[in-house]
Enzyme design. Structure first.
Site, mmCIF file in Angstrom:
data_model
loop_
_atom_site.group_PDB
_atom_site.id
_atom_site.type_symbol
_atom_site.label_atom_id
_atom_site.label_comp_id
_atom_site.label_asym_id
_atom_site.label_seq_id
_atom_site.Cartn_x
_atom_site.Cartn_y
_atom_site.Cartn_z
ATOM 1 N N CYS A 1 0.037 -4.985 -13.786
ATOM 2 C CA CYS A 1 -0.984 -4.357 -13.831
ATOM 3 C C CYS A 1 -1.384 -3.767 -15.270
ATOM 4 C CB CYS A 1 -1.515 -3.301 -12.705
ATOM 5 S SG CYS A 1 -1.461 -3.908 -11.239
ATOM 6 N N HIS B 1 -6.980 1.952 -14.813
ATOM 7 C CA HIS B 1 -6.651 0.754 -13.908
ATOM 8 C C HIS B 1 -7.231 1.006 -12.404
ATOM 9 C CE1 HIS B 1 -4.686 -2.458 -11.719
ATOM 10 N NE2 HIS B 1 -3.947 -1.873 -11.173
ATOM 11 N N ASN C 1 -8.288 -4.533 -6.944
ATOM 12 C CA ASN C 1 -7.565 -4.446 -7.877
ATOM 13 C C ASN C 1 -7.426 -5.733 -8.493
ATOM 14 O OD1 ASN C 1 -4.979 -4.177 -9.499
ATOM 15 N ND2 ASN C 1 -4.083 -3.103 -7.881
HETATM 16 O O1 UT7 Z 1 -1.569 -1.840 -9.252
HETATM 17 C C1 UT7 Z 1 -0.738 -1.347 -8.311
HETATM 18 C C2 UT7 Z 1 -0.992 -2.042 -7.075
HETATM 19 N N1 UT7 Z 1 -0.645 -1.148 -5.831
HETATM 20 C C3 UT7 Z 1 -1.239 0.153 -5.602
HETATM 21 O O2 UT7 Z 1 -2.102 0.531 -6.181
HETATM 22 C C4 UT7 Z 1 -0.855 0.459 -4.076
HETATM 23 C C5 UT7 Z 1 -0.879 2.086 -4.218
HETATM 24 N N2 UT7 Z 1 -0.978 2.662 -2.704
HETATM 25 C C6 UT7 Z 1 -2.341 2.623 -2.151
HETATM 26 O O3 UT7 Z 1 -3.101 2.135 -2.513
HETATM 27 C C7 UT7 Z 1 -2.105 3.123 -0.601
HETATM 28 O O4 UT7 Z 1 -0.938 3.603 -0.352
HETATM 29 C C8 UT7 Z 1 -2.608 2.018 0.193
HETATM 30 C C9 UT7 Z 1 -4.180 1.748 0.341
HETATM 31 C C10 UT7 Z 1 -1.835 0.879 0.064
HETATM 32 C C11 UT7 Z 1 -2.331 2.346 1.741
HETATM 33 O O5 UT7 Z 1 -3.174 3.797 1.944
HETATM 34 P P1 UT7 Z 1 -2.292 4.793 2.805
HETATM 35 O O6 UT7 Z 1 -3.500 5.967 2.914
HETATM 36 O O7 UT7 Z 1 -1.167 5.070 1.945
HETATM 37 O O8 UT7 Z 1 -2.015 4.307 3.921
HETATM 38 P P2 UT7 Z 1 -0.568 4.259 4.743
HETATM 39 O O9 UT7 Z 1 0.298 3.085 3.980
HETATM 40 O O10 UT7 Z 1 0.060 5.596 4.770
HETATM 41 O O11 UT7 Z 1 -0.734 3.538 6.244
HETATM 42 C C12 UT7 Z 1 -1.440 4.336 6.987
HETATM 43 C C13 UT7 Z 1 -1.933 3.503 8.189
HETATM 44 C C14 UT7 Z 1 -0.658 2.705 8.683
HETATM 45 O O12 UT7 Z 1 -0.629 2.634 10.212
HETATM 46 P P3 UT7 Z 1 0.209 3.655 11.064
HETATM 47 O O13 UT7 Z 1 1.813 3.111 10.659
HETATM 48 O O14 UT7 Z 1 -0.144 5.123 10.508
HETATM 49 O O15 UT7 Z 1 0.103 3.162 12.230
HETATM 50 C C15 UT7 Z 1 -0.841 1.251 8.391
HETATM 51 O O16 UT7 Z 1 -0.499 0.320 8.832
HETATM 52 O O17 UT7 Z 1 -2.992 2.574 7.866
HETATM 53 C C16 UT7 Z 1 -2.443 1.417 8.392
HETATM 54 N N3 UT7 Z 1 -2.966 0.322 7.308
HETATM 55 C C17 UT7 Z 1 -4.203 -0.366 7.793
HETATM 56 N N4 UT7 Z 1 -4.987 -0.237 8.758
HETATM 57 C C18 UT7 Z 1 -6.123 -0.976 8.603
HETATM 58 C C19 UT7 Z 1 -2.636 -0.368 6.301
HETATM 59 N N5 UT7 Z 1 -3.294 -1.096 5.777
HETATM 60 C C20 UT7 Z 1 -4.448 -1.306 6.330
HETATM 61 C C21 UT7 Z 1 -5.585 -1.757 6.739
HETATM 62 N N6 UT7 Z 1 -6.507 -1.707 7.690
HETATM 63 N N7 UT7 Z 1 -5.777 -2.956 5.703
#
Ligand code: UT7
Length: 325
Positions: free
Chosen positions: A113, A252, A282
């Site tokens: 990125c 970004h 993204n």
């Molecule tokens: O350019 C660099 C690219 N990468 C990034 O920028 C990623 C940076 N990270 C993020 O943007 C965030 O960490 C995410 C958007 C990927 C995830 O958000 P979060 O608030 O950190 O969620 P989490 O990973 O802590 O997950 C919370 C819950 C989980 O369920 P449980 O384990 O609490 O039951 C996930 O399984 O949300 C669940 N989850 C979803 N639910 C609905 C993960 N993805 C999804 C989804 N829809 N698409």
């Protein structure tokens, strides 16, 4: 002092808009979850024939038209991408062919990125050594081709597109004022994508040879805020610039919450931040040049304005660049 100055920008996005509701029909997710956790409402997804090199060439044509630079005047083409349609030759060579940029030499860089910001820094170094050079810098991706569409953790985040800039030498004080680029390879496995199947058995994982994105979102989130906050502060300090003097910050576009935390950490007022993540998601290396072109074409920058770019991505990599427009 000679600096690399952007004299034209362009962008090219696939026509197809995929909404959060469209994704909710294929994985267990919802518009509410995606928009509240990421700020993304829709993204563009490439259709048949919309290869990375085609999007890159579309963005390049716009940037060259604005700059008044013909393809035959280009000396160098640098494409930042992690999703070219072929592994070899470079996407930049395909763009060279598309444009008919016979005089240029061309190559790709991979800084995920951060690719466009790294490539802009490369262009700046070339034109400082040879101010007459015309360098075409492009960030272009079709990450949809590398996305596991069964993985809700990643498939909701990414989009396709390309942005471009033409850079040449300038002695008037405008151009790239200061930049800092960083990487930490120890953190490579927080966000990565396998290549095509390898003959080196050590590189082939048990669950197959798929070459899609794998990510530890939570860890990336933490590093992103810290790293971008620190590099923004460093670039401002080292260039003796107060944030009040900066007209616009273009971060970004990965996650609205990352950007909000960055604003807090680096003391950036909300009115200085440019956002388009809601429309495109993204787009990796394309995210900053797409935003830069939107800002430029909307007339949001006057000659002499300071613009700060900041980014992070796989590597991990992170960077910030201060430009005098
Ligand atoms: O350019 C660099 C690219 N990468 C990034 O920028 C990623 C940076 N990270 C993020 O943007 C965030 O960490 C995410 C958007 C990927 C995830 O958000 P979060 O608030 O950190 O969620 P989490 O990973 O802590 O997950 C919370 C819950 C989980 O369920 P449980 O384990 O609490 O039951 C996930 O399984 O949300 C669940 N989850 C979803 N639910 C609905 C993960 N993805 C999804 C989804 N829809 N698409």
């Amino acid at each position: 002092m000679i600096r690399g100055r952007i004299i034209g920008t362009g962008r090219c996005l696939p026509d197809r808009v995929v909404t959060n509701d469209d994704l909710a029909a294929i994985v267990d997710t919802s518009d509410e979850w995606i928009s509240s956790r990421t700020g993304i409402r829709s993204r563009r997804i490439a259709g048949a024939g919309e290869f990375t090199s085609k999007l890159a060439s579309g963005a390049a044509r716009q940037a060259m038209a604005m700059a008044g630079v013909a393809a035959t005047e280009l000396d160098l083409i640098v494409v930042a991408t992690i999703s070219s349609e072929i592994a070899m030759p470079s996407c930049a060579c395909l763009v060279q062919m598309e444009l008919g940029a016979a005089r240029a030499f061309a190559y790709d860089i991979n800084a995920a990125c951060c690719g466009f910001t790294y490539a802009l820094d490369i262009a700046d170094k070339y034109v400082r050594a040879n101010p007459a050079m015309k360098v075409l810098v492009i960030g272009a991706e079709t990450l949809s081709s590398r996305t596991n569409w069964e993985d809700r953790n990643t498939c909701v985040l990414f989009g396709d597109g390309a942005g471009a800039a033409v850079v040449t030498g300038d002695e008037s004080g405008r151009g790239l004022v200061h930049s800092r680029l960083f990487s930490d390879g120890n953190l490579w496995n927080l966000l990565y994508m396998e290549g095509a199947p390898s003959l080196n058995r050590e590189l082939v994982h048990g669950d197959g040879c798929g070459s899609y994105i794998r990510m530890n979102g939570r860890e990336i989130f933490k590093y992103a805020v810290r790293a971008m906050g620190d590099v923004v502060t460093q670039v401002l300090e080292e260039s003796s610039t107060a944030i009040e003097e900066v007209r616009l910050v273009i971060p970004h576009q990965a996650n609205i919450r990352i950007i909000q935390s960055l604003m807090e950490r680096a003391g950036i007022p909300p009115e200085k931040i440019y956002l388009n993540i809601d429309k495109y998601g993204n787009t990796s290396a394309a995210s900053i040049p797409i935003a830069l072109d939107e800002v430029n074409r909307a007339g949001m920058l006057a000659s002499g304005d300071l613009v700060l770019l900041c980014t992070f991505g796989a590597g991990l990599t992170w960077a910030a660049s201060l430009l005098r427009w």
